[in-house]
Motif scaffolding. Structure first.
Motif, PDB file in Angstrom:
ATOM      1  N   VAL A  13      17.501   4.706  17.294  1.00 43.46           N
ATOM      2  CA  VAL A  13      18.081   6.052  17.365  1.00 43.46           C
ATOM      3  C   VAL A  13      17.621   6.837  18.578  1.00 43.46           C
ATOM      4  O   VAL A  13      18.106   7.956  18.808  1.00 43.46           O
ATOM      5  N   LYS A  14      16.699   6.263  19.332  1.00 45.42           N
ATOM      6  CA  LYS A  14      16.222   6.979  20.529  1.00 45.42           C
ATOM      7  C   LYS A  14      17.398   7.314  21.435  1.00 45.42           C
ATOM      8  O   LYS A  14      18.305   6.517  21.604  1.00 45.42           O
ATOM      9  N   SER A  15      17.374   8.474  22.025  1.00 43.85           N
ATOM     10  CA  SER A  15      18.383   9.024  22.947  1.00 43.85           C
ATOM     11  C   SER A  15      19.620   9.520  22.211  1.00 43.85           C
ATOM     12  O   SER A  15      20.470  10.181  22.809  1.00 43.85           O
ATOM     13  N   ARG A  16      19.743   9.210  20.913  1.00 42.64           N
ATOM     14  CA  ARG A  16      20.905   9.712  20.157  1.00 42.64           C
ATOM     15  C   ARG A  16      20.507  10.768  19.140  1.00 42.64           C
ATOM     16  O   ARG A  16      21.277  11.700  18.873  1.00 42.64           O
ATOM     17  N   PHE A  17      19.341  10.618  18.541  1.00 43.91           N
ATOM     18  CA  PHE A  17      18.873  11.546  17.516  1.00 43.91           C
ATOM     19  C   PHE A  17      17.743  12.405  18.070  1.00 43.91           C
ATOM     20  O   PHE A  17      16.977  11.965  18.933  1.00 43.91           O
ATOM     21  N   SER A  18      17.631  13.603  17.520  1.00 38.56           N
ATOM     22  CA  SER A  18      16.553  14.498  17.922  1.00 38.56           C
ATOM     23  C   SER A  18      15.994  15.190  16.682  1.00 38.56           C
ATOM     24  O   SER A  18      16.737  15.800  15.912  1.00 38.56           O
ATOM     25  N   ILE A  19      14.682  15.084  16.516  1.00 41.17           N
ATOM     26  CA  ILE A  19      14.028  15.728  15.377  1.00 41.17           C
ATOM     27  C   ILE A  19      13.300  16.972  15.870  1.00 41.17           C
ATOM     28  O   ILE A  19      12.743  16.992  16.967  1.00 41.17           O
ATOM     29  N   SER A  20      13.334  18.002  15.051  1.00 42.76           N
ATOM     30  CA  SER A  20      12.638  19.245  15.383  1.00 42.76           C
ATOM     31  C   SER A  20      12.179  19.896  14.082  1.00 42.76           C
ATOM     32  O   SER A  20      12.593  19.486  13.000  1.00 42.76           O
ATOM     33  N   ARG A  21      11.341  20.896  14.216  1.00 47.21           N
ATOM     34  CA  ARG A  21      10.867  21.571  13.006  1.00 47.21           C
ATOM     35  C   ARG A  21      10.618  23.034  13.309  1.00 47.21           C
ATOM     36  O   ARG A  21      10.325  23.430  14.445  1.00 47.21           O
ATOM     37  N   THR A  46      10.626  23.778   7.668  1.00 53.68           N
ATOM     38  CA  THR A  46      11.909  23.078   7.729  1.00 53.68           C
ATOM     39  C   THR A  46      11.900  22.066   8.873  1.00 53.68           C
ATOM     40  O   THR A  46      11.393  22.359   9.960  1.00 53.68           O
ATOM     41  N   VAL A  47      12.464  20.905   8.584  1.00 49.95           N
ATOM     42  CA  VAL A  47      12.622  19.882   9.605  1.00 49.95           C
ATOM     43  C   VAL A  47      14.115  19.587   9.753  1.00 49.95           C
ATOM     44  O   VAL A  47      14.864  19.625   8.774  1.00 49.95           O
ATOM     45  N   TYR A  48      14.525  19.338  10.986  1.00 47.19           N
ATOM     46  CA  TYR A  48      15.923  19.079  11.297  1.00 47.19           C
ATOM     47  C   TYR A  48      16.059  17.706  11.952  1.00 47.19           C
ATOM     48  O   TYR A  48      15.150  17.237  12.628  1.00 47.19           O
TER      49      TYR A  48
END
Length: 114
Positions: A62-70, A76-78
């Motif tokens: 998923v690298k370069s396609r997904f992004s996790i943040s909080r 909350t985590v996204y």
């Protein structure tokens, strides 16, 4: 501790979705929040996680396609998922690890149709 995930759904190949997970209860400052997924007939796998300082970790797929943040103020985590592929189809589970204990959300289903 309870985790409430949302944002799953049906999307076409190449589309985007944003998952959210809100943690409630006794949440400590030092923790890791993340997302796992489980496709039919497969084991649950890590998608991405993020520690409270902001350091992130991603599965190679998923690298370069997904992004996790909080957002620590909201516990909350996204997970922003772009360029979705059929192989991303799975139930996505929110996870929180703190003080050596694992907590899981109920899962939200993501279906990528071709």
């Amino acid at each position: 501790v309870q985790l409430q995930a949302s944002g799953g759904g049906l999307v076409q190949v190449g589309g985007s979705l944003r998952l959210s997970c809100v943690a409630s209860g006794s949440i400590f400052n030092m923790n890791v929040m993340g997302w796992y997924r489980q496709a039919p007939g497969k084991q649950r796998e890590l998608v991405a996680n993020i520690i409270n300082s902001g350091r992130t970790n991603y599965a190679d797929s998923v690298k370069s396609r997904f992004s996790i943040s909080r957002d620590n103020t909201k516990n909350t985590v996204y997970l922003q998922m772009n360029s979705l592929k059929p192989e991303d189809t799975a139930v996505y589970y929110c996870n929180l690890v703190q003080r050596g204990l694992d907590y899981w959300g109920q899962g939200t289903k993501v279906t990528v149709s071709s």
